[in-house]
Design a protein around this motif. Structure first.
Motif, mmCIF file in Angstrom:
data_model
loop_
_atom_site.group_PDB
_atom_site.id
_atom_site.type_symbol
_atom_site.label_atom_id
_atom_site.label_comp_id
_atom_site.label_asym_id
_atom_site.label_seq_id
_atom_site.Cartn_x
_atom_site.Cartn_y
_atom_site.Cartn_z
ATOM 1 N N ALA A 13 0.858 -1.185 0.000
ATOM 2 C CA ALA A 13 0.000 0.000 0.000
ATOM 3 C C ALA A 13 0.890 1.228 0.000
ATOM 4 N N LEU A 14 0.543 2.221 -0.820
ATOM 5 C CA LEU A 14 1.435 3.360 -1.033
ATOM 6 C C LEU A 14 0.680 4.679 -0.945
ATOM 7 N N ASP A 15 1.401 5.715 -0.524
ATOM 8 C CA ASP A 15 0.871 7.081 -0.533
ATOM 9 C C ASP A 15 2.055 8.026 -0.609
ATOM 10 N N GLN B 246 4.921 6.923 1.839
ATOM 11 C CA GLN B 246 4.501 5.983 2.867
ATOM 12 C C GLN B 246 4.236 4.637 2.211
ATOM 13 N N ILE B 247 4.681 3.583 2.869
ATOM 14 C CA ILE B 247 4.435 2.243 2.341
ATOM 15 C C ILE B 247 4.097 1.305 3.483
ATOM 16 N N SER B 248 3.062 0.524 3.282
ATOM 17 C CA SER B 248 2.667 -0.482 4.256
ATOM 18 C C SER B 248 2.713 -1.852 3.610
ATOM 19 N N THR B 249 3.205 -2.826 4.360
ATOM 20 C CA THR B 249 3.199 -4.224 3.962
ATOM 21 C C THR B 249 2.728 -5.024 5.181
ATOM 22 N N ALA B 250 2.675 -6.329 5.048
ATOM 23 C CA ALA B 250 2.302 -7.156 6.197
ATOM 24 C C ALA B 250 3.326 -7.025 7.315
ATOM 25 N N ALA B 251 4.547 -6.554 6.967
ATOM 26 C CA ALA B 251 5.609 -6.393 7.965
ATOM 27 C C ALA B 251 5.507 -5.077 8.725
ATOM 28 N N GLY B 252 4.603 -4.184 8.315
ATOM 29 C CA GLY B 252 4.448 -2.923 9.023
ATOM 30 C C GLY B 252 4.430 -1.718 8.106
ATOM 31 N N LYS C 115 3.054 13.836 15.510
ATOM 32 C CA LYS C 115 1.708 13.894 14.958
ATOM 33 C C LYS C 115 1.725 13.691 13.449
ATOM 34 N N MET C 116 2.704 14.296 12.773
ATOM 35 C CA MET C 116 2.823 14.136 11.325
ATOM 36 C C MET C 116 3.154 12.692 10.963
ATOM 37 N N GLU C 117 4.026 12.059 11.748
ATOM 38 C CA GLU C 117 4.382 10.663 11.473
ATOM 39 C C GLU C 117 3.171 9.754 11.607
ATOM 40 N N VAL C 118 2.398 9.949 12.661
ATOM 41 C CA VAL C 118 1.205 9.127 12.876
ATOM 42 C C VAL C 118 0.226 9.319 11.728
ATOM 43 N N TYR C 119 0.024 10.575 11.349
ATOM 44 C CA TYR C 119 -0.884 10.888 10.230
ATOM 45 C C TYR C 119 -0.412 10.186 8.959
ATOM 46 N N ALA C 120 0.888 10.294 8.667
ATOM 47 C CA ALA C 120 1.438 9.730 7.438
ATOM 48 C C ALA C 120 1.289 8.202 7.416
ATOM 49 N N ARG C 121 1.587 7.565 8.524
ATOM 50 C CA ARG C 121 1.479 6.107 8.584
ATOM 51 C C ARG C 121 0.027 5.651 8.432
ATOM 52 N N ASN C 122 -0.889 6.404 9.007
ATOM 53 C CA ASN C 122 -2.310 6.034 8.914
ATOM 54 C C ASN C 122 -2.829 6.082 7.487
#
Length: 351
Positions: free
Chosen positions: A22-24, A41-47, A140-147
């Protein structure tokens, strides 16, 4: 934050082995000019991970690792154009959760609304207008970006299941493929159109000559200051100044009082340059005349519109997804010519 070549190299095996991605992206269009990609931002099953394109590292190996993979985005249009423009990257296959939601008839299709409805999670969207070029990022920016990518995979699963149940998954696949093609096209800049900002259509040729010079001045100032053009001078002020200069009226009161003296001097020089343009070299007036449809075309338009609206109502879908009115007008004029430009699922619904 992945901000060194070593960290990136250590992350690449995770990308290569990931079952889904997943990418943004985040850019700084509200704070800099021209804009740039500030965060991936990138999400995988690893986090969830954050990649810093502003760091002194080559992200090409990361982008190469994405080729041939299906990438999950939300509202992919802007991200795809950014990645194409700044990094010459075009994905092979995408799943766009916003597009999926719209094809399902969702009226609230922002990421926060969808995550809350389908996953029961309420997201904090307070950092939407943050300056993503700042380092370090706030917590706060990091949390927003990861979400922005953290929930895309479970959301994709929910939406894909509903698309399949309603027989619209093929529609989504075709729409995503069309989006990739559209976003990969080079942007063609018409030098005689780019400076014709809102309000310019009402100006006479002399005022247009001034506006053209003011636009060029504003572009130079915006690039030099790395600030969006509207911070230099607003559209409406440029139009007002152009009219005043062409009518030989004072403009001092139209210039922001806090404008830096150097910038003011350059503005005055641009005005003088415009005043030196001979009338025969003034920009031409562009009159956009719409061709009135014939009675036959109008009846055909209503027939196609009626079919579109009937299907949209039955599908509980925004009718403009099937075809906006401008496309209906084209189809009414020449179905044989314009129907081929529709996607297969759109054409089936309209014929």
């Amino acid at each position: 934050m992945i901000d060194t070549q070593e960290k990136l190299a250590a992350f690449l095996p995770i990308v290569h082995s990931a079952e889904w991605l997943a990418l943004d992206t985040e850019a700084d269009s509200l704070h800099a000019y021209p804009e740039k990609v500030c965060l991936i931002q990138i999400s995988t099953a690893a986090g969830d991970r954050l990649i810093d394109p502003l760091a002194k590292m080559d992200i090409a190996p990361f982008l190469d690792a994405l080729v041939g993979r299906e990438l999950i985005f939300h509202a992919a249009d802007y991200d795809l154009r950014l990645l194409r423009k700044h990094h010459e990257f075009t994905p092979s296959v995408i799943f766009d959760t916003m597009l999926a939601a719209r094809l399902l008839g969702e009226r609230q299709f922002g990421l926060s609304s969808l995550v809350e409805k389908f996953l029961g999670v309420k997201l904090d969207k307070g950092s939407q207008k943050a300056d993503w070029a700042r380092r370090p990022l706030t917590q706060k920016m990091e949390v927003y970006a990861r979400n922005d990518t953290h929930y895309l995979k479970p959301l994709e699963e929910k939406l894909k299941s509903e698309l399949t149940a309603k027989g619209r998954l093929a529609w989504h696949e075709e729409s995503c493929a069309r989006l990739i093609v559209e976003c990969s096209q080079p942007v063609m800049v018409d030098e005689d159109e780019v400076w014709r900002i809102k309000g310019s259509s009402f100006l006479e040729r002399g005022a247009l000559a001034v506006l053209r010079e003011l636009w060029r001045w504003r572009e130079r100032e915006a690039i030099a200051a790395s600030r969006p053009p509207f911070f230099v001078l607003a559209h409406e002020k440029m139009v007002e100044v152009s009219i005043a200069v062409s009518e030989q009226k004072p403009v001092e009161h139209l210039i922001p009082p806090k404008m830096h003296p150097r910038r003011r001097e350059n503005l005055v020089a641009a005005i003088r340059a415009a005043q030196a343009v001979p009338p025969e070299k003034f920009p031409v007036l562009i009159k956009h005349r719409s061709q009135r449809p014939s009675e036959v075309e109008f009846r055909r338009f209503r027939e196609i519109e009626k079919r579109r609206d009937k299907h949209a109502h039955e599908l509980a879908m925004d009718p403009t997804l099937i075809a906006p009115k401008s496309v209906l007008g084209d189809l009414a004029r020449d179905w044989g010519k314009y129907a081929s430009e529709l996607m297969n699922w759109q054409r089936e619904l309209l014929k």
